[in-house]
Design a protein around this motif. Structure first.
Motif, PDB file in Angstrom:
ATOM      1  N   ASP A  28      10.299  -6.275  -4.344  1.00  0.00           N
ATOM      2  CA  ASP A  28       9.188  -6.927  -3.643  1.00  0.00           C
ATOM      3  C   ASP A  28       9.098  -8.368  -4.155  1.00  0.00           C
ATOM      4  OD1 ASP A  28       6.388  -5.760  -2.143  1.00  0.00           O
ATOM      5  OD2 ASP A  28       6.245  -7.717  -3.133  1.00  0.00           O
TER       6      ASP A  28
ATOM      7  N   ASN B 182       6.619 -10.123  -4.732  1.00  0.00           N
ATOM      8  CA  ASN B 182       5.523 -10.318  -5.714  1.00  0.00           C
ATOM      9  C   ASN B 182       5.607  -9.290  -6.830  1.00  0.00           C
ATOM     10  OD1 ASN B 182       4.336 -12.146  -3.740  1.00  0.00           O
ATOM     11  ND2 ASN B 182       3.898 -10.270  -2.619  1.00  0.00           N
TER      12      ASN B 182
ATOM     13  N   ASN C  40       0.828  -1.215   0.000  1.00  0.00           N
ATOM     14  CA  ASN C  40       0.000   0.000   0.000  1.00  0.00           C
ATOM     15  C   ASN C  40       0.857   1.258   0.000  1.00  0.00           C
ATOM     16  OD1 ASN C  40      -2.461  -1.458   0.260  1.00  0.00           O
ATOM     17  ND2 ASN C  40      -1.925  -1.822   2.405  1.00  0.00           N
ATOM     18  N   MET C  41       1.753   1.347   0.985  1.00  0.00           N
ATOM     19  CA  MET C  41       2.524   2.581   1.149  1.00  0.00           C
ATOM     20  C   MET C  41       3.632   2.697   0.094  1.00  0.00           C
ATOM     21  SD  MET C  41       2.637   5.348   2.709  1.00  0.00           S
ATOM     22  CE  MET C  41       1.329   5.220   3.900  1.00  0.00           C
TER      23      MET C  41
ATOM     24  N   ILE D  32       8.234  -2.048   4.340  1.00  0.00           N
ATOM     25  CA  ILE D  32       7.698  -3.382   4.645  1.00  0.00           C
ATOM     26  C   ILE D  32       7.025  -3.323   6.022  1.00  0.00           C
ATOM     27  CG2 ILE D  32       9.367  -4.613   3.227  1.00  0.00           C
ATOM     28  CD1 ILE D  32      10.977  -5.221   5.762  1.00  0.00           C
TER      29      ILE D  32
ATOM     30  N   GLU E  41      18.122 -11.984   5.510  1.00  0.00           N
ATOM     31  CA  GLU E  41      18.598 -11.806   4.121  1.00  0.00           C
ATOM     32  C   GLU E  41      19.908 -11.024   4.108  1.00  0.00           C
ATOM     33  OE1 GLU E  41      16.123 -10.280   0.758  1.00  0.00           O
ATOM     34  OE2 GLU E  41      14.448 -10.575   2.137  1.00  0.00           O
TER      35      GLU E  41
ATOM     36  N   ALA F  91       6.230   1.744  10.854  1.00  0.00           N
ATOM     37  CA  ALA F  91       5.706   2.328  12.093  1.00  0.00           C
ATOM     38  C   ALA F  91       6.332   1.672  13.315  1.00  0.00           C
ATOM     39  CB  ALA F  91       4.194   2.168  12.131  1.00  0.00           C
TER      40      ALA F  91
ATOM     41  N   GLN G 248       8.165  -7.994   9.134  1.00  0.00           N
ATOM     42  CA  GLN G 248       8.980  -8.481   8.009  1.00  0.00           C
ATOM     43  C   GLN G 248      10.441  -8.057   8.133  1.00  0.00           C
ATOM     44  OE1 GLN G 248       6.376  -6.734   5.099  1.00  0.00           O
ATOM     45  NE2 GLN G 248       5.300  -8.657   4.734  1.00  0.00           N
TER      46      GLN G 248
END
Ligand SMILES: NC(=O)c1ccc[n+]([C@@H]2O[C@H](COP(=O)([O-])OP(=O)(O)OC[C@H]3O[C@@H](n4cnc5c(N)ncnc54)[C@H](OP(=O)(O)O)[C@@H]3O)[C@@H](O)[C@H]2O)c1
Length: 286
Positions: free
Chosen positions: A31, A33, A10-11, A74, A85, A104, A78
């Motif tokens: 990302d 996806n 979204n963001m 993210i 990673e 946040a 996450q």
């Protein structure tokens, strides 16, 4: 300016869309996806695909050693897998990056442990960034150069208005007021919309009345020279309909309810932050 966005939800997706329209930035999106997201953003497949990456590793392998702003978008939970990673790709260094975290509640101290750099800025946007009317609170620690500060400000000014705060803690207040704020307005509009049946108005009619009243009242609030209580008093004649309505809201402690809601949201932001940072910092020590 090179800007990469990690997390195209979204963001991240909203930030990307606005920057993309300007055609003045070198953009990259990372990302898992990415193919699905790229299609859902309605972008042309003719675009250069090296812009899109499935993960941080693939991205950094293709990265030239140039200064890049990396927007971290993210979800807080996450961050631990992302840290894994980073740990796996041992040669990965963030020295050439300026990281802007919109995550946040995750503190600079936690982010510095994950990315092993002090070049990190925190930003707290809200969902109206999707329509270019966002409100973003920003905290720049003292080590950030004025050039980097200007570049990051430029990004968020394209998405709406910005407010720079002088303490990281103030981001909790921003989260409670403007971060969650759109939902408070939506909740109020929903309540107004739900009166339609009793008022004998159709859905279409009530939607027009509520939408345009919201737009009109907001425009007056933003443009008027008088303080807001005068605007309210100007609509409220003695013994009239508005007075009756406001007295009813008062009976249900509307103002106190709103105040308490915002204070509780701030407290929740502090507590969530404590929990999340503790959890992530525990993981980073492993
Ligand atoms: N939405 C808001 O109003 C708002 C306001 C202020 C701040 N924020 C902050 O913005 C952040 C993102 O929120 P959102 O609502 O945009 O979340 P979202 O829609 O879930 O987007 C996050 C995206 O990041 C992807 N992702 C996860 N791990 C990744 C990794 N290691 N590398 C690359 N991409 C990865 C996710 O893929 P998967 O779905 O496959 O995991 C997902 O597409 C949050 O931290 C939130 O606190 C949001």
């Amino acid at each position: 300016m090179k800007i990469s966005i990690l997390g195209a939800g979204n963001m991240g997706g909203a930030i990307f869309n606005h920057l993309y329209q300007r055609r003045e930035f070198e953009l990259a999106l990372i990302d898992p996806n990415i193919d699905k997201i790229w299609k859902s953003l309605g972008k042309s497949s003719k675009l250069e695909t090296p812009l899109l990456f499935r993960d941080l590793l693939q991205y950094t392998q293709n990265l030239k050693q140039q200064k890049t702003i990396l927007v971290l978008a993210i979800k807080p939970k996450q961050l631990s897998p992302l840290h894994e990673e980073i740990k796996v790709s041992k040669n990965l260094s963030f020295d050439n990056f300026v990281i802007v975290s919109v995550v946040a509640g995750i503190s600079l101290s936690t982010l510095r442990k994950i990315f092993k750099t002090k070049n990190i800025i925190r930003a707290m946007p809200n969902t109206p960034v999707t329509v270019g009317q966002g409100m973003t609170g920003l905290y720049f620690p003292k080590n950030i150069s004025s050039k980097n500060k200007d570049n990051v400000l430029k990004i968020f000014e394209l998405l709406g208005k910005t407010l720079i705060v002088n303490s990281e803690k103030k981001l909790h207040s921003i989260t409670a007021l403007s971060g969650s704020g759109p939902a408070y307005f939506f909740n109020f509009y929903e309540a107004l919309l739900s009166t339609g049946k009793e008022l004998g108005l159709s859905k279409k009619e009530i939607l027009l009345l509520v939408k345009q009243t919201a737009i009109g009242a907001t425009a007056m609030f933003c443009e008027a020279k008088e303080p807001i209580n005068i605007l309210r008093e100007n609509v409220t004649s003695k013994g009239g309909t508005t007075e009756t309505a406001l007295e009813t809201l008062n009976k249900y402690e509307f103002t106190e309810g709103v105040l308490q809601a915002v204070l509780n949201a701030k407290e929740r932001s502090i507590n969530l932050g404590l929990e999340l940072n503790y959890e992530i910092q525990e993981n980073t020590q492993k």
